[in-house]
Design an enzyme around this catalytic site. Structure first.
Site, mmCIF file in Angstrom:
data_model
loop_
_atom_site.group_PDB
_atom_site.id
_atom_site.type_symbol
_atom_site.label_atom_id
_atom_site.label_comp_id
_atom_site.label_asym_id
_atom_site.label_seq_id
_atom_site.Cartn_x
_atom_site.Cartn_y
_atom_site.Cartn_z
ATOM 1 N N HIS B 257 0.924 -1.089 -0.133
ATOM 2 C CA HIS B 257 -0.078 -0.157 -0.016
ATOM 3 C C HIS B 257 0.786 1.281 0.031
ATOM 4 O O HIS B 257 2.043 1.554 0.757
ATOM 5 C CB HIS B 257 -0.922 0.057 1.299
ATOM 6 C CG HIS B 257 -2.064 0.858 1.207
ATOM 7 N ND1 HIS B 257 -1.926 2.195 1.090
ATOM 8 C CD2 HIS B 257 -3.399 0.588 0.757
ATOM 9 C CE1 HIS B 257 -3.142 2.924 1.108
ATOM 10 N NE2 HIS B 257 -3.994 1.830 0.879
ATOM 11 N N ARG B 273 -5.285 11.328 -1.149
ATOM 12 C CA ARG B 273 -4.771 11.479 -2.547
ATOM 13 C C ARG B 273 -5.723 11.840 -3.304
ATOM 14 O O ARG B 273 -5.870 12.692 -4.161
ATOM 15 C CB ARG B 273 -3.883 10.511 -3.120
ATOM 16 C CG ARG B 273 -2.323 10.718 -2.489
ATOM 17 C CD ARG B 273 -1.582 9.242 -2.961
ATOM 18 N NE ARG B 273 -2.234 8.241 -2.126
ATOM 19 C CZ ARG B 273 -2.515 6.902 -2.934
ATOM 20 N NH1 ARG B 273 -1.933 6.754 -4.102
ATOM 21 N NH2 ARG B 273 -2.899 5.937 -2.164
#
Ligand SMILES: Cc1cc2nc3c(=O)[nH]c(=O)nc-3n(C[C@H](O)[C@H](O)[C@H](O)COP(=O)(O)OP(=O)(O)OC[C@H]3O[C@@H](n4cnc5c(N)ncnc54)[C@H](O)[C@@H]3O)c2cc1C
Ligand code: HEM
Ligand code: HEM
Ligand code: SF4
Ligand code: F3S
Ligand code: FES
Lengths: 278, 659, 253
Positions: B257, B273
């Site tokens: 991740h 994000r």
């Protein structure tokens, strides 16, 4: 070799509509049925709060009556006679006061008995709590401890005071009270009683509000800050009022010490004649 | 020797184990669960994002169904998945969500009417239909065509685990906590339970069972940087491997991740994000546009992870006492947005970094996140190699995920597999096959063998330190067998892991406290974890292609011609130092969705010779059944319903389809 | 370098920390509880999880403690940190003094050093309070789910967030005195199921579970629970609410 112990797992079996075997889980049976739980714990809890609330409200009202001495001797005299029913019955009946005292006493004892259930039972519990309190250093936990102790102290001190009021209901008046306070050497007791009673009552009220969720606001923490502020304000107000009042009695008591035992006669003989021995 | 008997022994109290236990219990089996920790503390509780199931209740989920979910899953897996299993899974997932709803999971619900969301940094207004009001809502997750991820705010796994765990309490299933299965009782053909160590007092017990199910979760802790819990050490998989007859499959398929806070490894959501957060390097430079001009920070998980690692290797990483990392900058989103929409990120930053993400950058680095590989099972969860042994959840390679699992598919897998495998276990126990004749001598042998191992280790005067070996292994794995791999680094890793394995026989303990000595526990586990690490590293070294999360810069293309197969790792001889690898081909001729382009990432796979033929076959079937409904077409392409227990075969109701 | 601007640490040398751990191994008859000090150097972003693991790896492999998620979500690592219950994994050493005292949670069965058996107690509580949805109708898994108001679902989740860490029990004076008290966690569970329309139980049923002095009437509103709960559950308001509801039952016949 019978290594598998299936005892019990099959007697619960049954088939459901889809033909699948299922267990009659507790999920499908109503919550524990057998003996219904007693309703008394709920009632006693309510009663504890109700008695506490009553005593606290009584105490506040009582502080106002007692402090009428600050207005004038006559004011206090009038209030005292008022409670003896002088204004409805034509003449004062001190037994009425004794009656009220008995009612208060009963509530007081009930409250103490109910509250005592919460005391640490035995040394083990006492130590566990002390250790907990000292390590946690948490304000509400410490407040409770204070309440326990003030309650405990009240048990003795208030009993003496109530006993006085029960036995000598007639001896309430500016001189009579002041003599009791000063010449009768009651003032140290009153001083302690005042502190204990006011702290106990204001903490008690604060905790009543928390306990039952009164005046709840959206944000619990802000709500608690407000309540705590109110609690401090109540304590401060009543303790100040009480101290000033007590000082007034002490003053008067000292001034009246040489004539201790003399009954007060109001400036205007408006009040009905007292039937006392004098 | 204390012996405990039961019908079904479930090793693992995570979502998978609990759900399987429930299924077997509801069929009347006597079930017992073992767990290292109280079940509600299992790592399943950490899943925040959500669980995929094609309910199609929301505006952005409209048109969703099993077919779409199936395609997403297979593409996500880079065609490594078992497509029959994927079908069973997508078909059962909606049932699982609905069952969980009835068990009390407070799924977030659809609010009818218009509401505003942010998609690709754009404000968009969605209008939810009135009919859907109060039905289970879904959010967006990477790699899916539809919004399909059902969720409970930021605590999906927690809410699911608690509801399922409470059901096991309701069903009166005993859980023996702080118990670690340390080996399986078996005779090379059939499994009879496990030898178990009580972690509170160090005692060994024998649990004898007709069926044993391993649901011990992932093995992330063989890596230094991982989002996994500290108990995710893969011991369940390791004890299966040590039987010598049960293979672990696709161990090289490990998911990373991109944004785990550094060094703690705690995950911060992709939402950072998604909402416009940026990645920066040591100079404060935003580097993602240099590599991925189009998608930038929002490229897929494995791509971003790879770019970040490469950037650090090029010397652009920032560093602190614990090593190198990059920065996640969400300061530009503003305090209001962070406090409102990214509350959980803010809290993580406060508690674990002591910073305010509205004012400071967050140190991040990609970290190991999920293990696609595990104990190889068939579609019913029966392990290869030993009768009476089953596995499910992250510990298993049921093979739903192939070489890359989609976010939200793994908690869904745990409950779905639990439903299916638990049923299979009950079936097994209900047939003569499930009868058991085990000699007490075998049980005693296994117990004594294991006792001796612990006694030897406890008394060992060796010179090696268990925690030093552990740390070295974790470092090798993170550095050489991480996100970007190549033959050289992998070869070096395998060599050093081999020496570490040898050295691990020389571990000496410094303390000898009675009861559960934590040092002894670590020493014992390190030996097992090294074997797992070798399976991963060796498997990765041999697999000369890139597929899903397994990326090799010396072999960057997916090679279906050579590698459309599953790795099976065996540890047949206790003395051997690398696993024996065998391969199991995936049959293109039976695939409903033959290998192709994933829709993202590289497009240059080497094609399998059968692919084109299967493709035409499929087109013919589709043409022939042009008027049939989608279920009939699907049935003709690749039947799967017969694999499911009868009560899970029914069609799933959907708002659109019922209306 | 811009990144420097974003770091808080100055040039101060790292602190030396003295971490005192209350050691005791009940499995060892010779063991007596005692505070054992460990000295370590503080690092940037050091949590008690990191510190304790460093101690175990470098100084004393025998110290016992429990961490699972090390992310503040599983509830394993609750302990007394300078006397206050809290989650060790999400406590930064920088928020504490240079001498840090760690002790196991009181009340729960001690396994060793900082490790206590909260799990056993929690399971007992779940059985005692029957903390699951009680619904006699069979679960329909093929049909559309029963709708639920979105706000209600969120309100239930708000109470469902409890991680069974045991801090509220350790922070409750009543629980210290009376072992059978269900504690804030138990009461919160009842409040959670009471709120859930899927649970068919009535207030009468809940009264059977918590209508006595080991239940809601035993709570003395000390609020330690509310103040230490790491998930900041609204324990105070929930207990008050339950008390009102249960008091009403007390006046039904
Ligand atoms: C930070 C994070 C976030 C995630 N978010 C998501 C998400 O949003 N959506 C999603 O779908 N997936 C997510 N995942 C993945 C998903 O949570 C896991 O794959 C899944 O929960 C695994 O469940 P499990 O039941 O297989 O194993 P676990 O929940 O890990 O349970 C393993 C159990 O086995 C026991 N055990 C282990 N070894 C032994 C032994 N030797 N003896 C006895 N017992 C043993 C343990 O005590 C534990 O009870 C996430 C994972 C992480 C790390
Ligand atoms: C004039 C006298 C008194 C007043 C005004 C008073 C008032 C109160 C009030 C308002 C409460 C809160 C009730 C509740 O929490 O339900 C309370 C609680 C309490 N009182 Fe009193 N009280 C008095 C006398 C006493 C005495 C004599 C004792 C002890 C012997 C006592 C012991 C307690 C205790 C221990 C509590 C706490 C109970 C709990 O935590 O649940 N009180 N009191
Ligand atoms: C019916 C019952 C009561 C009566 C009639 C009564 C009456 C009085 C009177 C007349 C005084 C003035 C001093 C005196 O005359 O001695 C007094 C003082 C006082 N009473 Fe009571 N009282 C009663 C109950 C209580 C109770 C229950 C408490 C508290 C627990 C209490 C606390 C006090 C205190 C603290 C003072 C001193 C006041 C001060 O300092 O100003 N009284 N009371
Ligand atoms: S209520 Fe809070 S303190 Fe108590 S167990 Fe739950 S999370 Fe922990
Ligand atoms: S601390 Fe304990 S007494 Fe009640 S308010 Fe909390 S449960
Ligand atoms: S380790 Fe899970 S909460 Fe601390």
């Amino acid at each position: 070799m019978a290594l598998i112990d299936n005892n019990g797992s099959h007697e619960l079996l049954d088939a459901d509509a889809s033909g699948q075997l299922v267990i009659h889980a507790p999920t499908t049976t109503p919550a524990r049925q057998p003996r219904r739980k007693s309703r008394w714990p709920a009632r006693l809890d309510m009663l504890q709060s109700a008695s506490g609330l009553f005593l606290a409200v009584f105490l506040m009202a009582h502080m106002f009556f007692v402090s009428t001495i600050l207005i004038s001797h006559d004011a206090f005299y009038t209030v005292a006679r008022f409670f003896e029913g002088a204004y409805f019955l034509g003449k004062p009946q001190p037994l009425l006061v004794s009656g009220v005292v008995i009612v208060i006493l009963v509530i007081f004892i009930t409250h103490a008995w109910l509250a005592m259930r919460k005391f640490p039972a035995g040394y083990r519990q006492y130590r566990a709590f002390m250790q907990h309190k000292n390590s946690l250093r948490h304000s509400d936990t410490s407040l409770w401890w204070l309440q326990i102790w003030t309650g405990f102290a009240l048990f003795f001190m208030a009993t003496i005071h109530l006993y006085d009021m029960l036995m000598q209901p007639a001896l309430i008046g500016p001189y009579e009270s002041a003599d009791r306070v000063w010449t009768g050497n009651m003032w140290p007791l009153y001083l302690l009683l005042l502190l204990a009673a006011e702290l106990h009552a204001s903490i008690g009220l604060y905790r009543l509000a928390i306990k039952w969720g009164w005046f709840a606001a959206k944000q619990p923490n802000r709500y608690r800050r407000r309540l705590r502020w109110a609690k401090h304000a109540i304590s401060a107000f009543y303790i100040t009022l009480g101290l000033v009042t007590l000082a007034a009695y002490v003053d008067l008591g000292r001034a009246h010490a040489d004539r201790a035992g003399e009954r007060y006669v109001p400036t205007q003989q408006s009040a009905p004649q007292h039937p006392g021995k004098h | 020797m204390e012996v405990i008997h039961t019908d079904v022994l479930v090793i693992g109290g995570g979502l998978a184990g609990l759900r399987a236990a429930l299924a077997a219990r509801k069929r009347g089996q006597k079930v017992l669960i073992l767990s290292l920790v109280p079940p509600k503390r299992s790592h399943s509780a950490a899943a925040q994002g959500g669980m995929q199931a094609s309910l199609g209740n929301t505006a952005k989920g409209a048109g969703d169904n099993e077919d779409v979910h199936f395609e997403d899953t297979v593409r996500g897996s880079d065609w490594g998945a078992d497509q029959e299993v994927a079908r069973m899974f997508v078909h059962t997932a909606p049932k699982a969500v609905r069952e969980l709803a009835a068990w009390g999971v407070p799924w977030n619900r659809v609010e009818a009417g218009p509401h505003e969301v942010i998609i690709d940094s754009q404000r968009v207004t969605l209008d939810e239909p009135q009919a859907a009001h109060g039905l289970i809502a879904a959010r967006d997750f990477g790699g899916t065509k539809k919004w399909r991820t059902c969720y409970v705010s930021d605590g999906t796994g927690h809410a699911m685990l608690y509801a399922v765990s409470d059901q096991t309490v309701a069903e009166n299933i005993p859980v023996h906590e702080r118990m670690e299965a340390v080996s399986l009782i078996h005779d090379g053909v059939r499994c009879y339970g496990a030898i178990v160590r009580n972690l509170a007092n160090g005692k060994l017990l024998a649990y004898v069972a007709r069926a044993t199910c391993i649901a011990t979760g992932g093995f992330g802790r063989i890596y230094r940087a991982t989002t996994n819990a500290v108990i995710n050490e893969g011991i369940g998989a390791a004890i299966a491997l040590e039987t010598g007859v049960v293979p672990l499959a696709n161990m090289e398929a490990v998911q990373f991740h991109p944004t785990a806070i550094f060094p703690a490894g705690i995950l911060v959501t992709e939402g950072c994000r998604g909402d416009g957060g940026l990645l920066r390097d040591v100079d404060g430079h935003r580097f993602m546009p240099d590599y991925e001009p189009e998608k930038k920070e929002l490229a897929s998980r494995d791509v971003v992870s790879r770019r970040m690692e490469a950037h650090i290797r090029s010397g652009k990483g920032a560093s602190n006492r614990f090593g190198e990392h990059l920065w996640l900058d969400i300061t530009l989103l503003g305090e209001a947005h962070i406090n409102g929409k990214l509350r959980e990120v803010k809290e993580i930053c406060q508690h674990f970094l002591g910073i305010d993400p509205a004012r400071h950058w967050i140190p991040v680095r990609p970290a190991q996140h999920y293990s696609m590989g595990g104990i190889r099972t068939d579609a019913h969860g029966a392990a290869y190699g030993l009768r009476g042994l089953f596995a499910c959840g992250e510990a298993a390679c049921w093979d739903l995920h192939g070489f890359n699992r989609l976010g939200g598919n793994s908690v869904a897998e745990t409950v779905v597999a639990g439903m299916i495998v638990g049923e299979a276990i009950a079936d097994f126990c209900a047939t003569p096959e499930g009868d058991m004749h085990v000699s007490t001598a075998l049980v005693r042998d296994c117990w004594e063998h294991e006792s001796a191992r612990f006694a030897d280790l406890a008394a060992s005067r060796g010179t090696e330190s268990a925690s030093a070996l552990l740390q070295r292994m974790q470092t090798i794995m993170s550095e050489n067998v991480g996100i970007v791999r190549n033959g050289e680094a992998l070869g070096a890793a395998v060599e050093e892991l081999k020496t570490l394995l040898l050295r691990s026989w020389q571990i000496g303990l410094r303390s000898s406290s009675p009861g559960a000595n934590p040092e002894l526990t670590t020493a014992w586990r390190v030996q097992k974890m090294l074997k797992l690490a070798l399976c991963v590293a060796h498997g990765a070294l041999q697999r000369t292609e890139s597929r899903g999360a397994h990326f090799r810069d010396d072999y960057p293309r997916r090679d279906d011609a050579q590698w459309l197969k599953r790795t099976l790792a065996y540890w047949r001889d206790p003395e051997q130092r690398v696993p024996t690898l065998e391969y199991e081909a995936l049959d293109v001729r039976r695939m409903e969705l033959p290998p192709g382009w994933r829709g993202y990432g590289a497009r240059d796979a080497i094609e399998h010779p059968e692919t084109a033929r299967r493709q035409t076959e499929i087109e013919q079937i589709r043409a022939r059944l042009a008027d049939a409904d989608r279920n009939a077409v699907q049935q003709a392409l690749m039947p799967f319903r017969h694999l499911l227990p009868p009560h899970l075969r029914g069609p799933n109701a959907r708002l659109e389809e019922t209306a | 370098m811009i990144s420097i601007l974003h770091r808080k640490t100055g040039t101060l040398p790292p602190r030396r920390l003295c971490i005192q751990v209350l050691r005791h191994n009940p499995a060892d008859p010779a063991s007596v509880p005692h505070l054992q000090p460990y000295e370590i150097e503080e690092a940037e972003g050091m949590t008690l999880f990191i510190a304790l693991n460093e101690i175990r790896a470098a100084q004393d492999p025998s110290v016992q403690f429990d961490f699972v998620c090390r992310a503040g979500i599983c509830g394993s690592c609750a302990m007394l940190i300078d006397g206050r219950p809290g989650l060790a994994c999400r406590t930064l050493t920088r928020d504490l003094g240079t001498t840090i005292t760690l002790a196991p949670l009181p009340f729960f069965e001690l396994i060793g050093d900082l490790s206590v058996n909260t799990g056993k107690w929690m399971r007992g509580t779940a059985e005692r309070l029957q903390t699951w949805i009680h619904d006699a109708t069979p679960v329909a898994i093929d049909t559309l789910e029963t709708p639920m108001d979105p706000d209600l679902a969120e309100a239930i989740y708000e109470l469902d967030r409890c991680i069974e860490c045991g801090c509220c029990i350790a922070g409750c004076g009543t629980a210290q005195m009376r072992e059978d008290f269900v504690g804030a966690i138990g009461l919160n569970k009842i409040a959670r199921f009471r709120l859930d329309p899927r649970d068919q139980r009535s207030d009468d049923d809940f009264y059977e579970l918590i209508g006595d002095d080991d239940g809601v009437f035993g709570c003395m509103s000390l609020l330690g629970c509310h103040d230490v709960c790491p998930k900041q559950l609204p324990l105070q308001t929930q207990i008050a609410y339950l008390r009102r509801k249960m008091a009403v039952i007390g006046f039904s016949s």
